[in-house]
Design an enzyme around this catalytic site. Structure first.
Site, short mmCIF file in Angstrom:
data_model
loop_
_atom_site.label_atom_id
_atom_site.label_comp_id
_atom_site.label_asym_id
_atom_site.label_seq_id
_atom_site.Cartn_x
_atom_site.Cartn_y
_atom_site.Cartn_z
CG HIS A 70 38.89 29.22 56.82
ND1 HIS A 70 39.26 30.20 55.92
CD2 HIS A 70 39.51 28.09 56.39
CE1 HIS A 70 40.07 29.70 55.01
NE2 HIS A 70 40.24 28.41 55.26
CG ASP A 72 40.44 33.64 57.94
OD1 ASP A 72 39.74 32.61 58.06
OD2 ASP A 72 41.64 33.68 58.25
CG ASP A 102 42.00 28.26 51.59
OD1 ASP A 102 41.26 27.72 52.43
OD2 ASP A 102 43.13 28.70 51.87
CD GLU A 134 42.42 27.83 58.25
OE1 GLU A 134 42.97 26.73 58.18
OE2 GLU A 134 42.63 28.76 57.42
CD GLU A 135 43.86 30.88 55.00
OE1 GLU A 135 44.97 30.39 55.30
OE2 GLU A 135 43.17 30.45 54.06
CD GLU A 162 40.85 24.63 54.76
OE1 GLU A 162 41.03 25.07 53.60
OE2 GLU A 162 41.07 25.29 55.79
CG HIS A 354 47.15 30.39 50.47
ND1 HIS A 354 47.90 30.24 51.61
CD2 HIS A 354 45.88 30.08 50.83
CE1 HIS A 354 47.12 29.84 52.61
NE2 HIS A 354 45.88 29.74 52.15
#
Length: 381
Positions: A70, A72, A102, A134-135, A162, A354
């Site tokens: 992903h 984003d 990520d 995705e997030e 991931e 994150h």
């Protein structure tokens, strides 16, 4: 390794926070692929402000391998970064920047493999799939999968990159996120019995949600941590002043369910309790009372058989048969649901994802390059 690092520097430079467009990154990848003679397909959202990308290298008439990621990233707002979040910074063998773990590190390694892929005769194709949003609930990839589902030849394997520290992962829980709006009747707090206190009735529903969550512990799967499905209320808001009986209250909750369980059953049980037990008491005081439930996001869990071809392949590519699971969700369950066997394996650790000063180690990036080269060696014509 230098090519992967260079590409990661470029990818991190694009601010693809989920609230922003990802088209600048997607267009860069499209042009990069075109430079090696690889065409790609873009699947846009309705506003054409974001897009998925799908590209294929190799024969088209046989099932191939999807390398999926992903584009984003999560926001950096309010986080105490000591390095520029959208500029790659290297220090002590670590590459810092939002999305390095990520999961732009994996995407960089996949793109770095392209020059070698196009020069190598392949028995089976390699597909590159990049998604958006995705997030915020694995939203964007669904339109891409709708396209792939209609094709006569489906891939034999999807590797979601991931961050797993390059350990092969065969499973994760599914998730259902819901919002509950409770509407009652306001009045002066001195006459509280004549009003309908939305906060109190919302609290009753939250208590019932907790009871349902405790019931879920009866069914356990030791492959997961925690080994049972979980429920939690994460956001609540309501009320105007202490001397006003609150007319409105809203709370958001989620169910993270083992792949063998349907999170919708918990939501349905709560809704039944609300409509049969709570709402009649509210309406007895004020007929305008209401309880509404809204789905915010959902994605299925993933569980891939250790004896499957997909498991055998990722074991060979990663060099490990120590299969595991992860606590976070991925797009893997959605790929699997349309008939594409899926595993999760990528560089870096979600321990860094994150967070401020997110990073992927140089060693992990090099390890991912090596894993992809082992994959390539196994599919040479």
């Amino acid at each position: 390794m230098s090519r992967s690092r260079e590409l990661l520097h470029t990818l991190v430079g694009f601010d693809t926070t989920s609230r922003e467009s990802n088209l600048h990154l997607i267009e860069f990848v499209r042009d990069y692929l075109a430079g090696f003679g690889v065409s790609c397909e873009l699947v846009y959202n309705e506003e054409r402000s974001k897009a998925n990308l799908f590209a294929s290298i190799g024969p088209s008439e046989v099932p191939g391998i999807v390398l999926s990621g992903h584009t984003d990233v999560v926001p950096v707002d309010g986080q105490p970064w000591t390095t520029p979040p959208f500029e790659l910074t290297e220090h002590d063998g670590k590459l810092f920047g939002r999305g390095t773990a990520d999961m732009k590190g994996y995407i960089a390694c996949v793109l770095a493999l392209v020059p070698t892929l196009v020069q190598t005769p392949l028995r089976i194709p390699v597909h590159i799939a990049l998604s958006y949003d995705e997030e915020v609930g694995c939203l964007g990839v669904r339109s891409l999968l709708s396209v792939l589902e209609q094709r006569p030849v489906k891939p034999m394997l999807c590797i979601i990159g991931e961050p797993t520290e390059l350990k092969p992962v065969l499973g994760h829980k599914g998730k259902l996120a819901m919002r509950c709006d409770v509407h009652g009747e306001a009045c002066h707090s001195a006459y509280a019995p004549y009003g309908v206190n939305a906060i109190e009735h919302a609290a009753e529903l939250i208590g019932e949600l907790g009871r349902l969550g405790r019931q879920l512990r009866e069914h356990q799967d030791p492959r997961f941590d925690p080994p049972y499905s979980t429920v939690q209320t994460g956001v609540i808001a309501g009320g105007k002043a202490l001397n006003i009986v609150p007319a409105d209250c809203r709370f958001d909750f989620e169910i993270r369910a083992l792949p063998s369980q349907d999170p919708g059953e918990v939501a349905e049980a709560l809704q039944t309790y609300a409509m049969q037990q709570v709402l009649p008491r509210m309406k007895a005081v004020s007929p305008q009372s209401a309880i509404r439930f809204t789905e915010l996001s959902a994605y299925p869990g993933l569980v891939t058989d250790e004896r499957s071809q997909a498991a055998e392949l990722i074991a060979a590519f990663s060099g490990s048969r120590e299969f595991g699971t992860v606590a976070f969700g991925t797009e893997g369950g959605l790929f699997d649901a349309v008939g594409i066997p899926t595993v999760v394996c990528g560089p870096g650790s979600m321990d860094q994802g994150h967070k401020p000063d997110e990073f992927v180690s140089v060693a992990q990036l090099a390890g991912c390059d090596a894993m992809l080269l082992r994959m390539l060696d196994s599919i040479r014509a």
